[in-house]
Design an enzyme around this catalytic site. Sequence first.
Site, mmCIF file in Angstrom:
data_model
loop_
_atom_site.group_PDB
_atom_site.id
_atom_site.type_symbol
_atom_site.label_atom_id
_atom_site.label_comp_id
_atom_site.label_asym_id
_atom_site.label_seq_id
_atom_site.Cartn_x
_atom_site.Cartn_y
_atom_site.Cartn_z
ATOM 1 N N HIS A 49 14.320 68.809 46.446
ATOM 2 C CA HIS A 49 13.892 68.094 47.659
ATOM 3 C C HIS A 49 15.022 67.172 48.126
ATOM 4 C CE1 HIS A 49 12.494 64.380 49.547
ATOM 5 N NE2 HIS A 49 11.521 65.082 50.106
ATOM 6 N N ASN A 50 15.586 66.430 47.184
ATOM 7 C CA ASN A 50 16.638 65.482 47.557
ATOM 8 C C ASN A 50 17.925 66.197 47.969
ATOM 9 O OD1 ASN A 50 14.669 63.742 46.665
ATOM 10 N ND2 ASN A 50 16.074 62.406 45.583
ATOM 11 N N LYS A 102 11.666 67.942 42.689
ATOM 12 C CA LYS A 102 12.048 66.702 43.386
ATOM 13 C C LYS A 102 13.561 66.642 43.587
ATOM 14 C CE LYS A 102 11.888 62.556 45.165
ATOM 15 N NZ LYS A 102 12.788 61.588 44.721
ATOM 16 N N ALA A 134 8.379 47.125 40.195
ATOM 17 C CA ALA A 134 9.299 46.854 41.308
ATOM 18 C C ALA A 134 8.678 47.519 42.540
ATOM 19 C CB ALA A 134 10.679 47.412 40.983
ATOM 20 N N SER A 136 8.148 61.402 46.279
ATOM 21 C CA SER A 136 9.005 61.180 47.447
ATOM 22 C C SER A 136 8.244 60.477 48.553
ATOM 23 C CB SER A 136 9.559 62.497 47.990
ATOM 24 O OG SER A 136 10.313 62.229 49.171
ATOM 25 N N GLU A 145 17.394 67.162 51.376
ATOM 26 C CA GLU A 145 17.462 65.928 52.181
ATOM 27 C C GLU A 145 18.925 65.580 52.511
ATOM 28 O OE1 GLU A 145 15.107 62.629 50.458
ATOM 29 O OE2 GLU A 145 16.885 61.403 50.778
ATOM 30 N N TYR A 146 19.803 65.722 51.528
ATOM 31 C CA TYR A 146 21.238 65.489 51.768
ATOM 32 C C TYR A 146 21.729 66.388 52.902
ATOM 33 C CZ TYR A 146 22.794 62.619 47.734
ATOM 34 O OH TYR A 146 23.036 61.606 46.845
#
Length: 489
Positions: free
Chosen positions: A199-200, A196, A25, A142, A203-204
């Site tokens: 990291h997210n 990771k 994908a 990412s 990011e939030y």
Amino acid sequence: MSDVDTTPAATAAPATAQVGVAGLAVMGRNLARNLAHHGYAVALYNRTQTRTDDLVAQYGSEGTFVPSTSLEEFVTSLERPRRIIIMVQAGAPTDAVIDALVPLLEEGDIVVDGGNAHYEDTRRREAALREHGLHFVGAGISGGEEGALNGPSIMPGGSREAYAALGPILEDISAKYDGEPCCAYMGTDGAGHFVKMIHNGIEYADMQFISEAYDVLRAAGMAPTEIAGVFQEWNTGDLDSYLIEITSEVLAHVDAETGKPLVDVVVDAAEQKGTGRWTVQTALELGVPVNAIAESVFARSTSGHPELRAAARAALSGPTGEPVKVDMGELVDDVRDALWASKVVAYSQGLDQIRTASQAYGWDVDIAEVAKIWRAGCIIRARLLERIRSEYAAQNLVTLLAAPSVSADLATAQDGWRRVVAHAVAAGLPVPGFSAALAYYDTVRAERLPAALLQGLRDFFGAHTYRRIDREGAFHTDWSGDRGEIPMR
Ligand SMILES: NC(=O)c1ccc[n+]([C@@H]2O[C@H](COP(=O)([O-])OP(=O)(O)OC[C@H]3O[C@@H](n4cnc5c(N)ncnc54)[C@H](OP(=O)(O)O)[C@@H]3O)[C@@H](O)[C@H]2O)c1
């Protein structure tokens, strides 16, 4: 695994590919193209054949691709030790691909999960594949689809042996910051996916703070295009980052259909999916205070509850006094300081969570390396990260907030930060991110906390005991009797 002669892989045609991607994908396709652009011969497999065919038809001229129609053919086409990057949906689909792959592989082969897996799943899979003599690498990736194609930030975990065979390839295709790869070994088993996840989580928080900054300026009378200009200006200073840059683009964008700013026609309900929630759940389990990140996840949840919001809107009123007057120039500077300081707190909380998990799981994660590989390629890439890297490289920090250059700048920023929170509270504007970050700042720097009273209360109703500042041991006050103090041990 060790019976080489009887595996289907060993009896088929000679291997020609150096690395394989299973799952084509958007992320897998772009990662495969990135690998090909760097001169690697890439084996391709996707459950639905058309994705493989489309990739070869559209991008086949970009490099050497070795397409396959079955997983067996895919495995056979790879040089040993095989390096297979799985890029499918996290959860059951990843297990399905791993389960189908394992019987086809041989000892020493390396299976990489580049999806957004939960680190506990990665730990489980790593242990299971180790039983088969296989290496399992959970690699956080990412940068979205653009990053996958042109250079993501890659956070691999697993054995050092696996990294020795795989790392150079991942470093090659990763983003570069001053020529240095944004990929480094994070630690054993789930370390890469844990980093990771954090990291997210950051990011939030980063996006929540940005949204609050916008909201405060908008409520004070600035138009989205003006605020876009402010963000553009901020992007030339300490706030320089990918998210600040794209904020100015989104705010400047006008909806073609209505002629209104896009931000005014988008429904104000945000989703919160896996990784932000996992960050907070894991923080609770580890006992790490990440309230600014948690508020950012809750802010999304609140936005996504239309019934709650409608009922509250109909019932509740806001401030009744005179509208809050502001000097726009001063407000802009204060919001910039609130944004920067809050961002530092979110990084500090996320890095604290990595440090704590690293100790709990024995990963030995080097925080300077984490900051180093986040400097480019990933969504939270920011100028601040080079400073974080150099501070952690120079000393063993308990918290980022204690880094000399950081604490000095927080001291300068805090007045504006406080004014923004006070202004928002007086005006009835929600700033859960800014205020949670500021509460954390004031909590961790406090000489004494009211937790002392809280301990007294717990002892009163539950005989939970308390410790004293002047003596060792646990104590209980006989609240229902003569209120004398009883040493407990
Ligand atoms: N999109 C992003 O920006 C981004 C960023 C970082 C990380 N990630 C992570 O990267 C991974 C891939 O993301 P994506 O957006 O490219 O794809 P995706 O939409 O998450 O997944 C689609 C892919 O998974 C395959 N798949 C699903 N169920 C399967 C099964 N049971 N067996 C075999 N294959 C199965 C699909 O095959 P078919 O074609 O046969 O359906 C397709 O190749 C995910 O874990 C995602 O969380 C995504």
